[in-house]
Motif scaffolding. Structure first.
Motif, PDB file in Angstrom:
ATOM      1  N   ILE A 138      18.047  53.394  29.734  1.00  0.00           N
ATOM      2  CA  ILE A 138      18.139  54.599  28.902  1.00  0.00           C
ATOM      3  C   ILE A 138      19.451  55.321  29.165  1.00  0.00           C
ATOM      4  CG2 ILE A 138      17.097  56.817  28.298  1.00  0.00           C
ATOM      5  CD1 ILE A 138      14.445  55.726  29.386  1.00  0.00           C
ATOM      6  N   ALA A 139      20.255  55.516  28.112  1.00  0.00           N
ATOM      7  CA  ALA A 139      21.481  56.307  28.215  1.00  0.00           C
ATOM      8  C   ALA A 139      22.025  56.543  26.826  1.00  0.00           C
ATOM      9  CB  ALA A 139      22.535  55.582  29.060  1.00  0.00           C
ATOM     10  N   ARG A 140      22.579  57.736  26.610  1.00  0.00           N
ATOM     11  CA  ARG A 140      23.283  57.995  25.352  1.00  0.00           C
ATOM     12  C   ARG A 140      24.586  58.687  25.706  1.00  0.00           C
ATOM     13  NH1 ARG A 140      19.821  61.645  21.992  1.00  0.00           N
ATOM     14  NH2 ARG A 140      21.221  61.186  20.266  1.00  0.00           N
ATOM     15  N   ILE A 141      25.653  58.232  25.096  1.00  0.00           N
ATOM     16  CA  ILE A 141      26.957  58.808  25.425  1.00  0.00           C
ATOM     17  C   ILE A 141      26.985  60.296  25.074  1.00  0.00           C
ATOM     18  CG2 ILE A 141      29.407  58.782  24.814  1.00  0.00           C
ATOM     19  CD1 ILE A 141      28.669  56.610  26.755  1.00  0.00           C
ATOM     20  N   SER A 142      26.349  60.667  23.953  1.00  0.00           N
ATOM     21  CA  SER A 142      26.376  62.082  23.573  1.00  0.00           C
ATOM     22  C   SER A 142      25.725  62.935  24.665  1.00  0.00           C
ATOM     23  CB  SER A 142      25.672  62.288  22.239  1.00  0.00           C
ATOM     24  OG  SER A 142      24.294  62.005  22.369  1.00  0.00           O
ATOM     25  N   GLY A 143      24.622  62.444  25.217  1.00  0.00           N
ATOM     26  CA  GLY A 143      23.966  63.181  26.289  1.00  0.00           C
ATOM     27  C   GLY A 143      24.856  63.284  27.515  1.00  0.00           C
ATOM     28  N   VAL A 144      25.529  62.183  27.817  1.00  0.00           N
ATOM     29  CA  VAL A 144      26.380  62.160  29.004  1.00  0.00           C
ATOM     30  C   VAL A 144      27.530  63.162  28.857  1.00  0.00           C
ATOM     31  CG1 VAL A 144      27.926  60.742  30.385  1.00  0.00           C
ATOM     32  CG2 VAL A 144      25.768  59.809  29.581  1.00  0.00           C
TER      33      VAL A 144
END
Lengths: 356, 328
Positions: free
Chosen positions: B275-281
């Motif tokens: 689970i990962a999203r660049i926008s979240g990061v």
């Protein structure tokens, strides 16, 4: 079969990593080499000792173990000076690096006891562990260098401290700034203060002494920004750029070391502020710091003699091993527990003396 | 009806951005300086290097691994780059007879010197199966020690201005180059993660590496790519940091990997992989950046700052975990 293959791969990568590590580590191996060299000489000395059966340690200069907390620019200069002085004066000095690990340092102390050393020079990993070090050292005298074990642990000509009085460094900064502002007729200033890693003894002393010094000189200081930049140039630079963004007025920037002062100067130059207009003061008088002083960008620094401390530590150890008192060494206190290596103020007028 | 449902989903998916917006509003009221373009750019500049590192570390965490080496790689590449970029007429140069090298060559050499460590990380993790934590801890120690040996722990100062431009220039009169690099790395990372087979493979490996293998993904090869990319990001970070600060020192990049891991984690990257999203990061990076900047502007006691950062990290992850639990 699969397992064999696995082990093969594991073994191969292990070899790869270790060759890599050792291959690159060649430069660093100098002290290991030195150790082996020293070991050879040890054998020689023991032999000569047996031969003339006098066992005159003072004449041989003694066998001393120097345990370092870690290696950085300052400590390496100290080590170099200590080794050089020892070589020139027939002292057998074995240097070991604790890599900032108190357990390793204690094992060095134990080595000194079991291997028949005559004295220990100790650059403490942690100033709170000095009692532990002393008890592990048994009968051996201990010369603490650069980091003080606390006065309570010192004993005349047995457990001694060689170092510079950290409180003096801040005092010198305060004296310089007080004069600078008094010449301008100012008695109230706004200042920025950047500290090293919080909680370290020298950070507390450097900070407290500069504050106290300014207060005693009758300068009222309003600290518009006070924070830790962890001794680090890049951190100080980013912090100071953000501080400049606040538009707050400041008349001086006081830093616990030169690296942070240089970061502040770099920040000023990037934001189009003239660093010569406001005194930026540091401590350590590093080579780069001295260049900045010569260029007029940094106003002032304080020189802590790494070489003086290294040399002083060997001198003290040599004196104690030879059955003499450290009071013969310049800078020794009346209690015969401390040899002070003085700090020296550095500004544009005398900076050349401190440059290579 | 369906519309309001979508909105709710949108909110829960982007809750981290809401936290960010709340922080921005709070800070705007708390400090008059905060909302000035000067301050915002300064904050972005400060976070750019860690941001670039985070773009690399996200891949490692996504693949259910971790990377502890970036901070040390920063110190190592900074030293290499600085040693090659000293002013040709500076008397105390590290390499006395070094000709005036073109900046691009310096960058390429430093990138290569740093990226090698990623390759090593990847090969160790993929083929010896030792835990990523251990492998990258090892390379961390090796890289930092190499930086010490290479420089003898002396700073390398006096870099030539053509090299310093790399990290200090401003594009179009306002966009600092270091921020531009950050944006470029965000775009590359985002593109790789969402538009390429490599990105999808990393998601699959992090979700369930056995399933990924059964599905025909070459897990080892992809892991090597993940860690090589991480070290590449760190190397670029080191080059930019040294070109910006004008001198290398061995304390550079100390604990940067922890800041990057924190940013990725606050940004919703799951440490159980997949689970990962660049926008979240990006939101994670900005949240920690604003927190740091805000504490500086408000003059928060430096003893207290660490604790506040700790609280934010824990709270963010607790909320995020709850969200994921609800989903499943």
């Amino acid at each position: 079969m699969k397992n064999i293959k696995k082990f093969f791969v594991l073994g191969l990568s292990l070899i790869m990593v270790s060759t890599f590590a050792f291959g690159c580590g060649q430069k660093d191996n100098t002290d290991t080499k030195e150790d082996t060299k020293k070991e050879e000489t040890t054998d020689d000395t023991t032999q000569t000792k047996e031969d003339d059966a006098t066992g005159d340690k003072a004449k041989a200069g003694g066998k001393i173990l120097f345990t370092m907390s870690s290696r950085d620019q300052f400590l390496t200069s100290m080590e170099t000076a200590a080794t050089k002085y020892a070589d020139e004066n027939g002292v057998e000095l074995v240097v070991m690096d604790s890599e900032d690990d108190i357990t390793k340092q204690l094992s060095h102390i134990q080595t000194a006891v079991t291997d028949d050393y005559d004295a220990i020079i100790c650059n403490l990993v942690n100033t709170d562990n000095s009692a532990e070090i002393i008890s592990s050292a048994g009968d051996l005298p201990v010369v603490f260098v650069n980091r003080s074990p606390g006065e309570a642990n010192l004993k005349a000509d047995k457990y001694v401290y060689v170092g510079s009085n950290e409180s003096d460094s801040g005092k010198f900064q305060a004296e310089y700034l007080a004069k600078y502002f008094k010449d301008q007729g100012k008695t109230e200033i706004n200042a920025v203060l950047l500290q090293g890693v919080l909680g370290l003894e020298n950070v507390i002393k450097r900070t407290d002494s500069v504050k106290k010094g300014l207060e005693e000189a009758g300068i009222k200081v309003n600290y518009v920004f006070e924070d830790t930049a962890k001794w680090d140039r890049a951190t100080a630079q980013e912090m100071f750029i953000q501080f400049l963004g606040t538009g707050k007025q400041y008349d001086a920037v006081i830093c616990n070391n030169d690296e942070m002062a240089l970061g502040v100067i770099e920040a000023m130059e990037m934001q189009g502020v003239d660093p010569t207009k406001v005194p930026v003061v540091g401590i350590d008088a590093t080579a780069v710091g001295c260049e900045a002083i010569q260029a007029g960008k940094m106003a002032f620094s304080v020189y802590q003699s790494a070489a003086g401390q290294g040399e002083g530590a060997v001198k003290a150890a040599q004196a104690i091993v030879g059955g003499e008192s450290i009071s013969t060494i310049e800078g020794a206190n009346d209690d015969k527990t401390i040899v002070w290596i003085p700090f020296e103020p550095v500004d544009k007028s005398n900076v050349e003396k401190y440059m290579k | 009806m369906s519309k309001s449902f979508d909105f709710k989903k949108f909110l829960s998916k982007n809750s981290i951005w809401i936290v960010l917006i709340v922080m921005i509003i709070a800070m705007t009221f708390a400090s008059p300086v905060f909302m000035t373009s000067g301050n915002l750019f300064n904050m972005l500049i400060t976070e750019s290097v860690i941001g670039i590192l985070t773009m690399g570390i996200v891949f490692a965490i996504l693949s259910k691994g971790i990377d502890l080496s970036p901070g040390a790689i920063v110190a190592w590449t900074a030293a290499v780059a600085a040693s090659l970029a000293q002013n040709p007429d500076y008397s105390d140069k590290k390499f006395k007879n070094l000709p005036d090298l073109p900046v691009i060559l310096i960058v390429l050499i430093a990138l290569a010197a740093g990226t090698v460590f990623g390759l090593m990380n990847g090969l160790l993790i993929a083929y010896t199966k030792i835990p990523a934590f251990i492998a990258t801890l090892g390379t961390q120690l090796i890289a930092r020690s190499l930086a010490y040996i290479y420089t003898n722990s002396y700073p390398i100062p006096n870099l030539k201005s053509s090299f310093k431009t790399l990290g200090q220039a401003k594009f179009f009169g306002f966009l600092p180059s270091i921020v531009l690099f950050f944006i470029v790395f965000v775009c590359i990372a985002g593109f790789m993660l969402t538009q390429t087979r490599f990105g999808k493979n990393v998601y699959a490996i992090g979700g369930n590496d056995q399933a990924a293998r059964v599905a025909g993904i070459n897990v080892e090869k992809n892991l090597v790519k993940v860690y090589t990319w991480g070290a590449f990001c760190a190397s670029m970070g080191g080059i930019l940091l040294v070109s910006r600060s004008g001198a290398s020192s061995t304390t550079m990049g100390l604990n940067y990997e922890l800041d990057a891991i924190a940013a990725a984690t606050v940004g919703g990257t799951s440490h159980s992989g997949g689970i990962a999203r660049i926008s979240g990061v990006i939101a994670g990076i900005l949240i920690l950046g604003i927190l740091k900047n805000g504490m500086l502007l408000l003059g928060v006691n430096s003893y207290l700052q660490q604790a506040l950062k700790g609280v934010i990290i824990i709270v963010a992850v607790v909320f995020d975990m709850r969200k994921n639990v609800k989903k499943s």
